[in-house]
Design a protein around this motif. Structure first.
Motif, PDB file in Angstrom:
ATOM      1  N   CYS A  97      44.243   6.522 -57.174  1.00 37.52           N
ATOM      2  CA  CYS A  97      44.950   5.386 -56.582  1.00 37.52           C
ATOM      3  C   CYS A  97      46.438   5.702 -56.615  1.00 37.52           C
ATOM      4  O   CYS A  97      47.006   5.916 -57.693  1.00 37.52           O
ATOM      5  CB  CYS A  97      44.641   4.101 -57.362  1.00 37.52           C
ATOM      6  SG  CYS A  97      45.612   2.661 -56.855  1.00 37.52           S
ATOM      7  N   GLU A  98      47.048   5.756 -55.452  1.00 37.17           N
ATOM      8  CA  GLU A  98      48.470   6.087 -55.353  1.00 37.17           C
ATOM      9  C   GLU A  98      49.195   4.981 -54.595  1.00 37.17           C
ATOM     10  O   GLU A  98      48.854   4.671 -53.451  1.00 37.17           O
ATOM     11  CB  GLU A  98      48.651   7.419 -54.624  1.00 37.17           C
ATOM     12  CG  GLU A  98      50.093   7.855 -54.454  1.00 37.17           C
ATOM     13  CD  GLU A  98      50.215   9.153 -53.677  1.00 37.17           C
ATOM     14  OE1 GLU A  98      51.284   9.370 -53.073  1.00 37.17           O
ATOM     15  OE2 GLU A  98      49.239   9.934 -53.659  1.00 37.17           O
ATOM     16  N   ILE A  99      50.200   4.388 -55.242  1.00 36.42           N
ATOM     17  CA  ILE A  99      50.983   3.313 -54.635  1.00 36.42           C
ATOM     18  C   ILE A  99      52.434   3.772 -54.580  1.00 36.42           C
ATOM     19  O   ILE A  99      53.102   3.867 -55.606  1.00 36.42           O
ATOM     20  CB  ILE A  99      50.860   2.004 -55.428  1.00 36.42           C
ATOM     21  CG1 ILE A  99      49.390   1.570 -55.534  1.00 36.42           C
ATOM     22  CG2 ILE A  99      51.694   0.900 -54.777  1.00 36.42           C
ATOM     23  CD1 ILE A  99      49.177   0.342 -56.395  1.00 36.42           C
ATOM     24  N   ALA A 100      52.900   4.044 -53.378  1.00 37.88           N
ATOM     25  CA  ALA A 100      54.276   4.499 -53.220  1.00 37.88           C
ATOM     26  C   ALA A 100      55.234   3.318 -53.296  1.00 37.88           C
ATOM     27  O   ALA A 100      54.921   2.222 -52.824  1.00 37.88           O
ATOM     28  CB  ALA A 100      54.436   5.217 -51.881  1.00 37.88           C
ATOM     29  N   SER A 101      56.387   3.524 -53.909  1.00 37.34           N
ATOM     30  CA  SER A 101      57.415   2.484 -53.916  1.00 37.34           C
ATOM     31  C   SER A 101      58.035   2.381 -52.526  1.00 37.34           C
ATOM     32  O   SER A 101      58.228   3.395 -51.849  1.00 37.34           O
ATOM     33  CB  SER A 101      58.498   2.802 -54.947  1.00 37.34           C
ATOM     34  OG  SER A 101      57.959   2.773 -56.256  1.00 37.34           O
ATOM     35  N   PRO A 102      58.365   1.172 -52.075  1.00 40.83           N
ATOM     36  CA  PRO A 102      58.931   1.032 -50.738  1.00 40.83           C
ATOM     37  C   PRO A 102      60.382   1.511 -50.692  1.00 40.83           C
ATOM     38  O   PRO A 102      61.120   1.393 -51.666  1.00 40.83           O
ATOM     39  CB  PRO A 102      58.845  -0.472 -50.478  1.00 40.83           C
ATOM     40  CG  PRO A 102      58.924  -1.087 -51.842  1.00 40.83           C
ATOM     41  CD  PRO A 102      58.212  -0.131 -52.758  1.00 40.83           C
ATOM     42  N   GLU A 103      60.776   2.023 -49.550  1.00 39.58           N
ATOM     43  CA  GLU A 103      62.142   2.498 -49.373  1.00 39.58           C
ATOM     44  C   GLU A 103      63.063   1.323 -49.065  1.00 39.58           C
ATOM     45  O   GLU A 103      62.780   0.533 -48.159  1.00 39.58           O
ATOM     46  CB  GLU A 103      62.208   3.504 -48.228  1.00 39.58           C
ATOM     47  CG  GLU A 103      63.597   4.062 -47.964  1.00 39.58           C
ATOM     48  CD  GLU A 103      63.635   4.995 -46.778  1.00 39.58           C
ATOM     49  OE1 GLU A 103      64.759   5.318 -46.326  1.00 39.58           O
ATOM     50  OE2 GLU A 103      62.560   5.396 -46.295  1.00 39.58           O
ATOM     51  N   PRO A 104      64.168   1.170 -49.800  1.00 38.23           N
ATOM     52  CA  PRO A 104      65.108   0.086 -49.504  1.00 38.23           C
ATOM     53  C   PRO A 104      65.740   0.255 -48.124  1.00 38.23           C
ATOM     54  O   PRO A 104      65.995   1.367 -47.677  1.00 38.23           O
ATOM     55  CB  PRO A 104      66.161   0.203 -50.617  1.00 38.23           C
ATOM     56  CG  PRO A 104      65.527   1.035 -51.672  1.00 38.23           C
ATOM     57  CD  PRO A 104      64.579   1.954 -50.978  1.00 38.23           C
ATOM     58  N   ILE A 105      65.993  -0.861 -47.478  1.00 37.19           N
ATOM     59  CA  ILE A 105      66.717  -0.857 -46.207  1.00 37.19           C
ATOM     60  C   ILE A 105      68.193  -1.062 -46.536  1.00 37.19           C
ATOM     61  O   ILE A 105      68.592  -2.129 -47.003  1.00 37.19           O
ATOM     62  CB  ILE A 105      66.216  -1.959 -45.274  1.00 37.19           C
ATOM     63  CG1 ILE A 105      64.727  -1.752 -44.956  1.00 37.19           C
ATOM     64  CG2 ILE A 105      67.032  -1.989 -43.980  1.00 37.19           C
ATOM     65  CD1 ILE A 105      64.108  -2.879 -44.152  1.00 37.19           C
TER      66      ILE A 105
END
Length: 232
Positions: free
Chosen positions: A21-29
């Motif tokens: 299970c891999e959950i990538a952190s979202p990229e800030p805008i």
């Protein structure tokens, strides 16, 4: 068997065994502006919405499935493709049962010579996950986290003449909706609202976040405050 639920159906129903299970952190805008004569860019990231916003993120779930023939593997792959590939779905991870993710799913599969099939379900998800329960739902103790969970029950609260209700909000600030049994006045975050009876009204310009927010009501009646937590 540990896995995920996709639109209410569990991956164990397909005989899938989760191996990763891999959950990538979202990229800030970010919003950066170059100004002539200024040695560094001006950072206006929080200026537009008052907080950091994020791009979509990717979740990947890897599974094994014992298959003794290529035909059976191809049949299961086609079945999963028809159910989920390219579709917008709701996903709940067994290890995090109090929250769900929303996004568009893709399906990939392969089979080795030893008869083991591998499947990867990828979710192009919204940056935030959402609480399974809203502030109007009955609490389910089996999905409640005693380490980080907060009980929020703001349904049908009695207001005797006037009352201040302390609202514990969301890790990510959200705008609540409110319904009152009779017309009354609400003061929250320095703003006054005239509430009409028996109609859901969104409190424009009001966000409830991690810090407690005071909702001051006048008059007698019954109040419900509705929102759903969001979290990174």
């Amino acid at each position: 068997m540990i896995g995920i639920k996709i639109d209410g159906k569990h991956t164990s129903d397909f005989g899938l065994i989760m191996t990763g299970c891999e959950i990538a952190s979202p990229e800030p805008i970010t919003h950066m502006i170059s100004i002539p004569g200024r040695p560094t860019e001006l950072d206006l990231t929080e200026s537009i919405y008052g907080r950091v916003t994020y791009k979509p993120r990717t979740l990947k779930f890897a599974f094994d499935h014992p298959q003794d023939t290529t035909a059976k593997f191809q049949g299961l792959l086609a079945y999963l493709n028809n159910l989920y590939h390219g579709r917008r779905v709701k996903v709940i991870i067994d290890s995090d049962p109090g929250w769900y993710w929303v996004g568009r799913m893709s399906v990939a599969g392969s089979k080795d010579k030893k008869g083991l099939a591998n499947f990867v379900l990828t979710l192009a998800a919204e940056p935030y996950k959402y609480a399974v329960l809203s502030t109007l739902d009955d609490w389910l103790w089996d999905s409640f986290s005693f380490r980080t969970g907060v009980i929020r029950n703001y349904k049908n609260l009695s207001i005797p003449e006037s009352k201040v209700i302390t609202v514990i909000g969301s890790p990510v600030p959200v705008t609540p909706k409110i319904k009152v049994s009779k017309a009354m006045t609400l003061v929250v975050a320095g703003k006054s609202f005239s509430l009409a009876a028996n109609a859901w009204q969104r409190l424009a310009g009001v966000k409830v976040g991690r810090e407690p927010t005071l909702f001051a009501f006048t008059d007698t009646g019954v109040v419900s405050i509705e929102f759903r937590e969001e979290s990174l």
